[in-house]
Design an enzyme around this catalytic site. Structure first.
Site, short mmCIF file in Angstrom:
data_model
loop_
_atom_site.label_atom_id
_atom_site.label_comp_id
_atom_site.label_asym_id
_atom_site.label_seq_id
_atom_site.Cartn_x
_atom_site.Cartn_y
_atom_site.Cartn_z
N HIS A 62 1.14 -1.63 -0.01
CA HIS A 62 0.17 -0.10 0.03
C HIS A 62 1.23 1.09 -0.04
O HIS A 62 1.93 1.69 -1.07
CB HIS A 62 -1.34 -0.72 1.14
CG HIS A 62 -2.34 0.80 1.27
ND1 HIS A 62 -2.52 1.70 0.75
CD2 HIS A 62 -3.03 1.22 2.32
CE1 HIS A 62 -3.21 2.64 0.20
NE2 HIS A 62 -3.63 2.53 2.02
N HIS B 280 -1.68 -2.12 -9.23
CA HIS B 280 -2.75 -1.66 -9.05
C HIS B 280 -3.90 -2.91 -9.22
O HIS B 280 -4.30 -3.01 -9.89
CB HIS B 280 -2.92 -0.46 -9.16
CG HIS B 280 -3.87 0.11 -7.91
ND1 HIS B 280 -5.46 0.33 -7.52
CD2 HIS B 280 -2.87 0.74 -7.41
CE1 HIS B 280 -5.68 1.13 -6.82
NE2 HIS B 280 -4.63 1.84 -6.38
N ASP C 222 2.59 6.05 -7.08
CA ASP C 222 4.00 5.84 -6.22
C ASP C 222 5.16 5.07 -7.26
O ASP C 222 6.11 5.93 -6.31
CB ASP C 222 3.77 4.12 -4.87
CG ASP C 222 2.54 4.75 -4.01
OD1 ASP C 222 2.91 5.84 -3.59
OD2 ASP C 222 2.10 3.70 -3.63
N1 ACO Z 1 5.53 -6.95 -9.90
C1 ACO Z 1 5.34 -8.71 -10.62
N2 ACO Z 1 4.20 -9.25 -11.21
C2 ACO Z 1 3.30 -8.26 -10.60
C3 ACO Z 1 3.67 -7.33 -9.52
C4 ACO Z 1 4.63 -6.30 -9.94
N3 ACO Z 1 4.71 -5.18 -9.17
N4 ACO Z 1 2.27 -6.66 -9.05
C5 ACO Z 1 1.56 -8.28 -9.50
N5 ACO Z 1 1.64 -9.18 -10.12
C6 ACO Z 1 1.39 -10.10 -10.43
C7 ACO Z 1 1.19 -11.28 -10.20
O1 ACO Z 1 2.12 -11.86 -9.20
C8 ACO Z 1 -0.10 -11.81 -10.22
O2 ACO Z 1 0.67 -12.71 -11.18
P1 ACO Z 1 -0.51 -14.56 -10.90
O3 ACO Z 1 -1.55 -13.71 -12.16
O4 ACO Z 1 0.60 -15.03 -12.17
O5 ACO Z 1 0.27 -14.85 -10.24
C9 ACO Z 1 -0.92 -10.82 -10.92
O6 ACO Z 1 0.37 -9.87 -11.19
C10 ACO Z 1 -1.91 -10.15 -10.07
O7 ACO Z 1 -1.80 -9.87 -8.60
P2 ACO Z 1 -2.26 -10.05 -7.30
O8 ACO Z 1 -1.18 -9.69 -6.61
O9 ACO Z 1 -3.32 -11.07 -7.48
O10 ACO Z 1 -2.73 -8.18 -7.34
P3 ACO Z 1 -3.63 -7.47 -6.78
O11 ACO Z 1 -4.06 -6.94 -7.45
O12 ACO Z 1 -3.95 -8.18 -5.37
O13 ACO Z 1 -2.70 -6.65 -5.59
C11 ACO Z 1 -1.14 -4.64 -5.54
C12 ACO Z 1 -1.77 -5.26 -6.12
C13 ACO Z 1 -0.23 -5.52 -4.29
C14 ACO Z 1 -0.80 -3.26 -6.26
C15 ACO Z 1 0.47 -5.57 -6.53
O14 ACO Z 1 0.43 -4.97 -8.13
C16 ACO Z 1 1.92 -4.52 -6.18
O15 ACO Z 1 2.63 -5.88 -4.97
N6 ACO Z 1 1.99 -4.49 -6.43
C17 ACO Z 1 3.88 -3.33 -6.05
C18 ACO Z 1 3.80 -3.18 -4.61
C19 ACO Z 1 3.17 -1.34 -5.32
O16 ACO Z 1 3.32 -0.48 -5.66
N7 ACO Z 1 1.85 -0.81 -4.37
C20 ACO Z 1 1.14 0.21 -4.94
C21 ACO Z 1 0.17 0.40 -4.46
S1 ACO Z 1 -0.19 1.65 -4.85
C22 ACO Z 1 -1.24 2.58 -3.78
O17 ACO Z 1 -1.33 1.76 -2.73
C23 ACO Z 1 -1.21 3.99 -3.84
#
Ligand code: ACO
Length: 429
Positions: A266, A307, A365
């Site tokens: 987050h 996201h 971010d």
């Molecule tokens: N890098 C690589 N792979 C990723 C990333 C990433 N940053 N984000 C998601 N994926 C992949 C996951 O491995 C998953 O792959 P799969 O389908 O093969 O298992 C798929 O994309 C979906 O990911 P989820 O975790 O299910 O997506 P969710 O909607 O639950 O998570 C989140 C969203 C937490 C933001 C995620 O994209 C992440 O961890 N990003 C990096 C952290 C980040 O930048 N957070 C800031 C969010 S914005 C904010 O809070 C203002």
């Protein structure tokens, strides 16, 4: 309310269950599953991926189209035409202020910027190397020990004063949490400065000299606050609502929000972005990090990408990118190694099949970290700055909930533990 209904047929139950469907002014309809409890059944939705936990009139997001509206106004227009405190007014009261209302609001916020002197000594209990978010969790919660005259949540006047206090004091506390780590003197707010200027003054000023604040950097700072002001029912806002639903006081609820924001999935992502860029260290290492991000067996993720809601682009990221370009140009920063890595990563994410298929775009971010670094804000303060900006969103949602009808938030569970068994004494185990 709509006349539409969903009909649910469950194996083993002859009679179908009819569930009401509610329509909002925008966004998908929601199926009201409240009636299922009477049938001895709950819904199961880990991560609340498809669950609306409340009704709200504050912010609307269409993740597919990349739309973010505060009280109906697009974020791009607010970032271009408005400023942080005006957006605070809009979020809190639902309408843009008249000139007089704006002046009065700004002046009231300015009158609340100082913190109780006793609170200053509270800081001394922390280690000098404490993370500023750890300090913020403590000192914001501690506000409830100092401002007893704004804790009565059923009193609208108390809620108003608490809102002003939180919006006004967050930058002061944030800057103090930084100054404490440097051993520098705490700076009193200067109420002749605007919100962002005042924050930069308290962060970087010292009592021996007048502060010299660049208007360009202050504007960029204001935009960072504005772009983080609210984002409907995200993890921290939902935490504030959940804490508030038990009747907890506003300062305690916002402290809960700060705790939820801290995590790297987050608000902690902006700090994690910079740490990741430093870990990558050189453009030549990018490919191996991208390969790790794609590897299912490796927990590494590219911070600042992806996201939960935005699956096309994050509209805040667009504005933030523009602001980042402006700040870098203004400061004449062209050859920064971390920036080069960031630019290359951005390029990869926009063109690589893995990122395209999974709809992983740079989020807000990713760019806010770049701006904050250019302004000279230390990495450990990035999430604190997010918390300062988001405070108004948390309060607006908390206030919306408290001033309407609400019940204590109490999710249910799918229990998969032991069935009942008899206790075994220690000698018999
Ligand atoms: N890098 C690589 N792979 C990723 C990333 C990433 N940053 N984000 C998601 N994926 C992949 C996951 O491995 C998953 O792959 P799969 O389908 O093969 O298992 C798929 O994309 C979906 O990911 P989820 O975790 O299910 O997506 P969710 O909607 O639950 O998570 C989140 C969203 C937490 C933001 C995620 O994209 C992440 O961890 N990003 C990096 C952290 C980040 O930048 N957070 C800031 C969010 S914005 C904010 O809070 C203002």
């Amino acid at each position: 309310m709509s006349d539409k209904k969903a009909t649910l047929k469950i194996d083993g139950i002859d009679e179908a269950i009819e569930l009401p469907i509610h329509s909002g002014t925008l966004g998908p309809d929601v199926v009201d599953v409240g009636g299922l409890t009477a049938r001895g059944m709950f819904t199961y939705d880990p991560g609340f991926v498809s669950t609306a936990a409340c009704e709200s009139q504050i912010t609307f997001i269409d993740g597919g189209k990349g739309i973010l509206l505060h009280r109906g106004y697009p974020i791009e227009q607010l970032a271009e035409e408005s400023d942080y405190l005006e957006t605070c007014y809009l979020l809190l009261y639902g309408e843009l202020p008249s000139r007089e209302q704006k002046e009065e609001f700004v002046s009231t916020v300015h009158k609340h910027t100082m913190v109780n002197e006793q609170l200053r000594t509270f800081f001394n209990g922390f280690r000098r190397d404490a993370h500023p978010m750890a300090i913020m969790c403590g000192v914001v919660g501690a506000l409830s020990a100092f401002y007893h005259d704004s804790l009565e949540i059923s009193d609208e006047q108390h809620r108003q004063v608490a809102a002003f206090r939180l919006i006004a004091k967050m930058p002061t506390l944030a800057a103090m949490s930084y100054k404490y780590s440097t051993g520098g003197p705490f700076m009193y707010p200067d109420n002749s400065l605007n919100y962002a200027e005042n924050f930069l003054h308290m962060m970087f000023g010292n009592p021996c000299e007048p502060s010299n604040i660049s208007p360009v950097l202050a504007k960029a700072m204001d935009r960072v606050f504005l772009l983080h002001a609210d984002h409907e029912q995200n993890a921290s806002t939902s935490t504030v609502r959940l804490a508030g639903s038990s009747g907890a006081n506003p300062f305690a609820c916002i402290a809960a929000g700060i705790a939820a924001l801290w995590g790297p999935s987050h608000g902690g992502a902006n700090e994690a972005v910079l740490e990741m860029l430093e870990e990558i260290g050189d453009i030549s290492h990018i490919d191996s990090f991208v390969a790790r991000a794609k590897d299912k067996d490796d927990p590494f993720r590219l911070m600042g990408f992806g996201h939960r809601v935005y699956k096309n682009f994050d509209p805040r990221a667009k504005v933030m990118k523009q602001a980042a370009d402006e700040v870098l140009a203004e400061l004449g920063i062209e050859n920064d190694p971390l920036l080069d890595i960031a630019k290359r990563l951005e390029e990869i994410a926009l063109h690589d099949d893995y990122f395209i298929e999974k709809k992983l775009y740079p989020n807000v971010d990713f760019y806010s970290g770049i701006i904050l670094k250019a302004i000279g804000i230390p990495t450990s303060m990035f999430t604190v700055i997010f918390a300062v900006g988001r405070t108004v969103g948390w309060i607006a949602h908390w206030n919306e909930m408290i001033s309407g009808s609400y019940r204590i938030g109490r999710p249910r569970q799918l229990y998969t533990g032991y069935t009942q068994r008899d206790f075994v004494t220690v000698d018999e185990r």
